[in-house]
Motif scaffolding. Structure first.
Motif, short mmCIF file in Angstrom:
data_model
loop_
_atom_site.label_atom_id
_atom_site.label_comp_id
_atom_site.label_asym_id
_atom_site.label_seq_id
_atom_site.Cartn_x
_atom_site.Cartn_y
_atom_site.Cartn_z
N PRO A 1 60.66 33.46 30.20
CA PRO A 1 61.08 34.67 30.93
C PRO A 1 62.00 35.58 30.13
CG PRO A 1 62.21 32.72 31.77
CD PRO A 1 61.14 32.23 30.86
N ASP A 2 62.71 35.03 29.14
CA ASP A 2 63.61 35.86 28.35
C ASP A 2 62.87 36.95 27.59
OD1 ASP A 2 65.72 34.39 29.26
OD2 ASP A 2 66.01 33.23 27.42
N ALA A 3 61.56 36.78 27.39
CA ALA A 3 60.77 37.80 26.69
C ALA A 3 60.56 39.03 27.56
CB ALA A 3 59.42 37.23 26.26
N GLY A 4 60.79 38.89 28.87
CA GLY A 4 60.68 40.04 29.77
C GLY A 4 59.28 40.59 29.91
N LEU A 5 58.28 39.72 29.90
CA LEU A 5 56.89 40.18 29.93
C LEU A 5 56.22 40.03 31.30
CD1 LEU A 5 55.80 38.97 26.41
CD2 LEU A 5 56.15 41.32 27.16
N ALA A 6 56.99 39.68 32.31
CA ALA A 6 56.48 39.66 33.68
C ALA A 6 57.49 40.35 34.58
CB ALA A 6 56.25 38.22 34.15
N PRO A 7 57.04 41.23 35.45
CA PRO A 7 57.96 41.89 36.37
C PRO A 7 58.57 40.87 37.34
CG PRO A 7 55.81 42.98 36.34
CD PRO A 7 55.65 41.67 35.64
N ALA A 8 59.60 41.26 38.03
CA ALA A 8 60.14 40.42 39.09
C ALA A 8 59.04 40.13 40.10
CB ALA A 8 61.31 41.13 39.77
N VAL A 9 59.14 38.97 40.75
CA VAL A 9 58.08 38.52 41.65
C VAL A 9 57.75 39.57 42.71
CG1 VAL A 9 57.41 36.78 43.35
CG2 VAL A 9 58.58 36.09 41.24
N ASP A 10 58.77 40.26 43.22
CA ASP A 10 58.51 41.24 44.27
C ASP A 10 57.95 42.56 43.73
OD1 ASP A 10 60.79 42.15 43.02
OD2 ASP A 10 61.95 42.45 44.85
N ARG A 11 57.69 42.62 42.42
CA ARG A 11 57.09 43.81 41.82
C ARG A 11 55.84 43.47 41.00
NH1 ARG A 11 59.54 46.00 38.07
NH2 ARG A 11 61.27 44.56 37.63
N ARG A 12 55.19 42.38 41.36
CA ARG A 12 54.06 41.92 40.55
C ARG A 12 52.69 42.35 41.08
NH1 ARG A 12 55.36 35.88 38.10
NH2 ARG A 12 57.36 36.48 37.15
N GLY A 13 52.64 43.20 42.06
CA GLY A 13 51.35 43.60 42.61
C GLY A 13 50.42 44.18 41.57
N ALA A 14 50.86 45.25 40.89
CA ALA A 14 50.03 45.89 39.87
C ALA A 14 49.80 44.98 38.68
CB ALA A 14 50.68 47.19 39.42
N TYR A 15 50.80 44.19 38.35
CA TYR A 15 50.71 43.25 37.23
C TYR A 15 49.55 42.27 37.44
CZ TYR A 15 52.37 39.18 34.44
OH TYR A 15 52.49 38.11 33.59
N TYR A 16 49.53 41.61 38.59
CA TYR A 16 48.44 40.68 38.87
C TYR A 16 47.12 41.41 39.06
CZ TYR A 16 51.70 36.79 39.61
OH TYR A 16 52.64 35.80 39.45
N ARG A 17 47.18 42.53 39.72
CA ARG A 17 45.95 43.28 40.02
C ARG A 17 45.17 43.61 38.76
NH1 ARG A 17 45.69 49.38 42.71
NH2 ARG A 17 43.40 49.54 42.75
N TRP A 18 45.84 44.22 37.78
CA TRP A 18 45.11 44.68 36.61
C TRP A 18 44.86 43.58 35.59
CZ3 TRP A 18 42.58 48.53 38.01
CH2 TRP A 18 43.13 49.47 38.89
N LEU A 19 45.73 42.58 35.54
CA LEU A 19 45.47 41.42 34.67
C LEU A 19 44.16 40.76 35.07
CD1 LEU A 19 46.41 39.39 32.49
CD2 LEU A 19 47.76 38.26 34.26
N PHE A 20 43.99 40.53 36.37
CA PHE A 20 42.79 39.82 36.81
C PHE A 20 41.61 40.75 37.04
CE2 PHE A 20 46.31 36.92 37.80
CZ PHE A 20 45.92 35.89 36.95
N PHE A 21 41.85 42.04 37.19
CA PHE A 21 40.75 43.00 37.20
C PHE A 21 40.07 42.99 35.83
CE2 PHE A 21 39.06 47.31 36.52
CZ PHE A 21 38.23 47.44 37.63
N ALA A 22 40.87 42.94 34.78
CA ALA A 22 40.30 42.90 33.44
C ALA A 22 39.59 41.57 33.17
CB ALA A 22 41.39 43.14 32.39
N ALA A 23 40.14 40.48 33.69
CA ALA A 23 39.54 39.17 33.47
C ALA A 23 38.27 38.98 34.28
CB ALA A 23 40.53 38.06 33.82
N GLY A 24 38.15 39.69 35.41
CA GLY A 24 36.99 39.55 36.27
C GLY A 24 36.01 40.70 36.13
N PRO A 25 36.17 41.77 36.90
CA PRO A 25 35.20 42.87 36.87
C PRO A 25 34.96 43.47 35.48
CG PRO A 25 36.57 43.07 38.81
CD PRO A 25 37.14 41.94 38.00
N VAL A 26 36.03 43.72 34.71
CA VAL A 26 35.83 44.35 33.40
C VAL A 26 35.04 43.42 32.47
CG1 VAL A 26 36.98 45.24 31.33
CG2 VAL A 26 37.87 45.82 33.59
N GLU A 27 35.45 42.16 32.40
CA GLU A 27 34.75 41.20 31.55
C GLU A 27 33.27 41.12 31.93
OE1 GLU A 27 34.33 37.91 28.73
OE2 GLU A 27 35.99 39.32 29.02
N GLN A 28 32.99 41.02 33.22
CA GLN A 28 31.61 40.91 33.68
C GLN A 28 30.82 42.18 33.39
OE1 GLN A 28 31.66 39.85 37.85
NE2 GLN A 28 33.22 38.29 37.50
#
Length: 205
Positions: free
Chosen positions: A77-104
């Motif tokens: 966590p010291d690297a600061g590469l994940a938002p606070a849990v209550d601000r992770r909506g867009a973070y999870y959304r686009w990470l897994f959008f790229a892993a799912g729909p974009v990859e396919q």
């Protein structure tokens, strides 16, 4: 926790995982797995799919690049590469959008697999290539990053997808993609990772 063991091949998606490892600054030992018998031999104990990358961190085994990016962001966590849990909506959304729909969408387009029937497109999960690409272009437009104003682990994964797509022609050279790719790869960690993998490629030539 113990040092990370990183299983990779420089001609693979392992480049994404290495970039993430360099971003968090965690010590790691690399094990280069060659395609063919090596990848389908004892390495199957690490990843039964017989593909790289994978990391082993203590008792944790993580495969799949998006999962590796998310795991490392949380583990360091010291690297600061994940938002606070209550601000992770867009973070999870686009990470897994790229892993799912974009990859396919990109893979199917590369293999010239298309579904013309709009009703059947709904069964694909990504609809069609154009819709997926336009949605991603909108997400990376502007001068920030995919999950907000700060660079995150999502930008490692999404950025790699966009950068490769533009470079190898599997995605259109949209202005949004070109600008975003330049933004996310203009980082010391990306340069270090690229130099290491390029050196491995040269050594194998």
């Amino acid at each position: 926790m113990s040092e990370i063991t990183f299983y990779t091949n420089p001609m693979s998606r392992g480049r994404i995982a290495r970039w993430m490892l360099e971003e968090v600054g965690a010590p790691y030992t690399e094990k280069v797995i060659q395609y063919g018998p090596d990848m389908k031999g004892t390495y199957l104990e690490i990843n039964p799919m017989g593909k790289v990358p994978a990391i082993v961190h203590g008792e944790q085994v993580v495969t799949e690049c998006a999962a590796i990016c998310a795991y490392l962001a949380d583990a360091f966590p010291d690297a600061g590469l994940a938002p606070a849990v209550d601000r992770r909506g867009a973070y999870y959304r686009w990470l897994f959008f790229a892993a799912g729909p974009v990859e396919q969408a990109v893979t199917n387009k590369s293999m010239q697999f298309t579904v013309a029937d709009p009703q059947k497109q709904g069964m694909l999960g990504y609809g069609n290539f154009e819709l997926t690409q336009d949605t991603l272009a909108k997400a990376v437009s502007g001068d920030g990053y995919v999950a907000g104003p700060e660079f995150t682990a999502a930008d490692v994964y999404v950025g790699a997808q966009v950068s490769w797509g533009v470079q190898f022609g599997t995605m259109d050279k949209k202005p949004e993609f070109i600008a975003y790719a330049q933004r996310v790869t203009d980082r010391d960690a990306y340069r270090r990772a690229t130099e290491k993998d390029d050196a491995l490629v040269a050594a194998q030539a």
